[in-house]
Design a protein around this motif. Structure first.
Motif, PDB file in Angstrom:
ATOM      1  N   SER A 272       3.779   9.964  -3.496  1.00 37.13           N
ATOM      2  CA  SER A 272       4.484   8.188  -2.632  1.00 37.13           C
ATOM      3  C   SER A 272       5.974   8.504  -3.306  1.00 37.13           C
ATOM      4  O   SER A 272       6.603   7.990  -2.930  1.00 37.13           O
TER       5      SER A 272
ATOM      6  N   ASP B 122      -0.927  12.727  -4.711  1.00 39.80           N
ATOM      7  CA  ASP B 122      -0.861  11.564  -3.794  1.00 39.80           C
ATOM      8  C   ASP B 122      -0.040  10.721  -3.889  1.00 39.80           C
ATOM      9  O   ASP B 122       1.243  10.182  -3.725  1.00 39.80           O
TER      10      ASP B 122
ATOM     11  N   SER C 246       7.410   5.706  -1.308  1.00 36.87           N
ATOM     12  CA  SER C 246       6.707   4.598  -0.885  1.00 36.87           C
ATOM     13  C   SER C 246       6.374   3.891  -1.557  1.00 36.87           C
ATOM     14  O   SER C 246       5.205   4.408  -2.456  1.00 36.87           O
TER      15      SER C 246
ATOM     16  N   THR D 164      -0.966   3.048  -0.492  1.00 36.67           N
ATOM     17  CA  THR D 164      -0.517   3.423  -1.566  1.00 36.67           C
ATOM     18  C   THR D 164      -2.035   2.717  -1.953  1.00 36.67           C
ATOM     19  O   THR D 164      -2.733   2.907  -3.456  1.00 36.67           O
TER      20      THR D 164
END
Length: 447
Positions: free
Chosen positions: A53, A49, A58, A63
């Motif tokens: 990101s 993940d 992102s 985060t």
DNA sequence: GTAGGGATATAA
DNA sequence: TTATATCCCTAC
């Protein structure tokens, strides 16, 4: 079947970014429990993940969520020391989550104070109360500076003009690199590597009857651990490359680490190196421990995954294209067996529609030295599309990189909404962007 | 050249 | 279905 479930989940989670597969959802769908033997799988999921990101550019409060979850998982794994990269990544990401709201010229305008309250007072306040290892001196210093910025325009301007995002991304990448290395290669890949090595060793025996004795390599060790784990299901662990003390063997990390490097290609390189020698004595000793059925099932699953990925997943094919704008792309294209290919073809091979179809035709024969399960050839549907999909006049969608966003922000600060001037001031950064793109992105950023 | 609305693709 | 990001079209 639980073992195979986990192997597949682990393999899918660890492979290149796939927008169709959410690691978190996958784990939930397969209903793995919270037992200790699933921790590596969960860590892989969080790392995936995080990696996704970053690929999307992102760096936000999501985060921070992932970094906090990662800390909890690592603590459950008895890894009591939180790494410096983890602390710094969290600190700089928290800072970025606040600094991104500092675009007005003063702290009293905009959403800066809201972000300060949300991120630092509430979120990090909870971390402090829980005694989290993510609360570092650096974090406390940032908190102090950001609070000063509310009252002191000079501090506000100084922080506002710093490139926090870049530093945050750097630490996040460092953290990901370290954690992937600790995890080592996936179970399926470990078994696949070992199988190929064994076949090669057998052919050597048949060829000249002479075997070189060699110290077992990291792949052997990974497989040995995997097999012993299988025997003891209660203590089964995934991530076969991890050492007993949590530190992966350096050769394992460099040669078999499957994600952030060249993925399966690196596996092949490892095999290439190992094939120069022969299988060690321990290799033979461990052989009976692995159930043949599971071994073959694992290999077939891997083949299926790779083939299905190549056949039906356009996003993955796009990832495999050369000159892709994303630096994080990993070549997961299945490589033919070394027996069936030359060194030069491997080293110089460039994926094109022609040689891709060539690979497709070879699927009727052997791959990796054995018969590959057949998949029906996809037949293009001869229908008229109801609407245009990426018509020739439409550019392919290209996500903004952190560097582009940063340059845009700097440009707006310097030139205002003169998109043409901003583009001309950064021709290299905005080579693939029109001034309208800049305008659209800015509209999106300030929403 | 810029602003704003619409189209498209994708994830949640 | 909704939200978001990106790209496209058009009016000014």
């Amino acid at each position: 079947m639980e073992v195979i479930d986990k192997w597949v989940a682990e393999f899918v989670i660890r492979r290149q970014h796939n927008p169709r597969v959410s690691p978190t959802n996958l784990l939930s769908a397969l209903r793995f429990g919270d037992s200790a033997d699933c921790l590596n799988l969960k860590v892989s999921s969080v790392l995936r993940d995080l990696s996704d990101s970053l690929i999307r550019g992102s760096v936000d409060e999501g985060t921070l969520d992932l970094l906090e979850i990662l800390e909890k998982l690592l603590l459950q794994q008895q890894r009591s020391v939180i790494t410096e990269s983890h602390k710094s990544a969290y600190c700089l990401t928290a800072a970025e989550c606040t600094v991104r709201f500092m675009w007005p010229l003063s702290a009293s305008e905009g959403l800066f104070t809201d972000a300060l309250e949300r991120v630092w007072t509430k979120r990090i306040g909870i971390l402090k109360e829980s005694g989290s290892g993510l609360v570092s001196d650096e974090l406390v210093k940032w908190e102090s500076d950001l609070n000063k910025a509310v009252e002191d325009p000079e501090v506000y301007q100084r922080i506002r003009e710093s490139n926090v995002r870049y530093t945050a991304v750097s630490f996040l990448n460092q953290l990901l690199k370290e954690q992937w290395e600790v995890l080592g290669s996936s179970s399926i890949e470990s078994v696949a590597q070992r199988r190929l090595l064994k076949r090669k060793a057998e052919s050597n025996v048949e060829g000249d009857g002479v075997r070189n004795r060699e110290v077992p390599n990291a792949v052997d060790e990974s497989t040995r651990r995997l097999k012993s784990d299988k025997v003891d299901n209660a203590n089964e662990r995934l991530g076969a490359g991890e050492g007993e003390d949590g530190n992966g063997d350096s050769r394992d990390v460099e040669g078999v680490g499957c994600l952030e490097g060249d993925g399966i290609d690196k596996v092949n390189e490892q095999l290439s190196a190992d094939e120069e020698g022969a299988m060690g004595a321990q290799e033979q000793e461990h052989e009976p421990c692995l159930d043949k059925g599971d071994e073959m099932a694992a290999r077939e699953l891997k083949d299926y995954l790779l083939e299905i990925q190549r056949q039906i997943d356009p996003s993955t094919r796009q990832m495999q294209e050369p000159n892709n704008a994303t630096d994080h792309s990993v070549d997961v294209t299945p490589q033919p067996s070394r027996v069936n290919r030359t060194r030069t073809s491997r080293q110089n091979h460039i994926e094109t529609p022609d040689n891709a179809s060539e690979k497709g035709s070879s699927s009727r024969g052997t791959w990796s030295g054995r018969v590959r399960p057949r998949l029906s050839t996809p037949v293009p549907l001869n229908v008229t599309p109801l609407r245009k999909v990426d018509s020739p006049g439409r550019r392919p969608k290209k996500f903004w990189t952190p560097e582009e966003v940063e340059a845009l922000r700097e440009g707006v600060k310097e030139y205002g909404k003169a998109w043409k001037e901003i583009k001309n001031a950064n021709p290299a950064v905005f080579a693939d962007r029109t001034e309208v793109d800049l305008k659209d992105k800015w509209r999106n950023l300030v929403r």
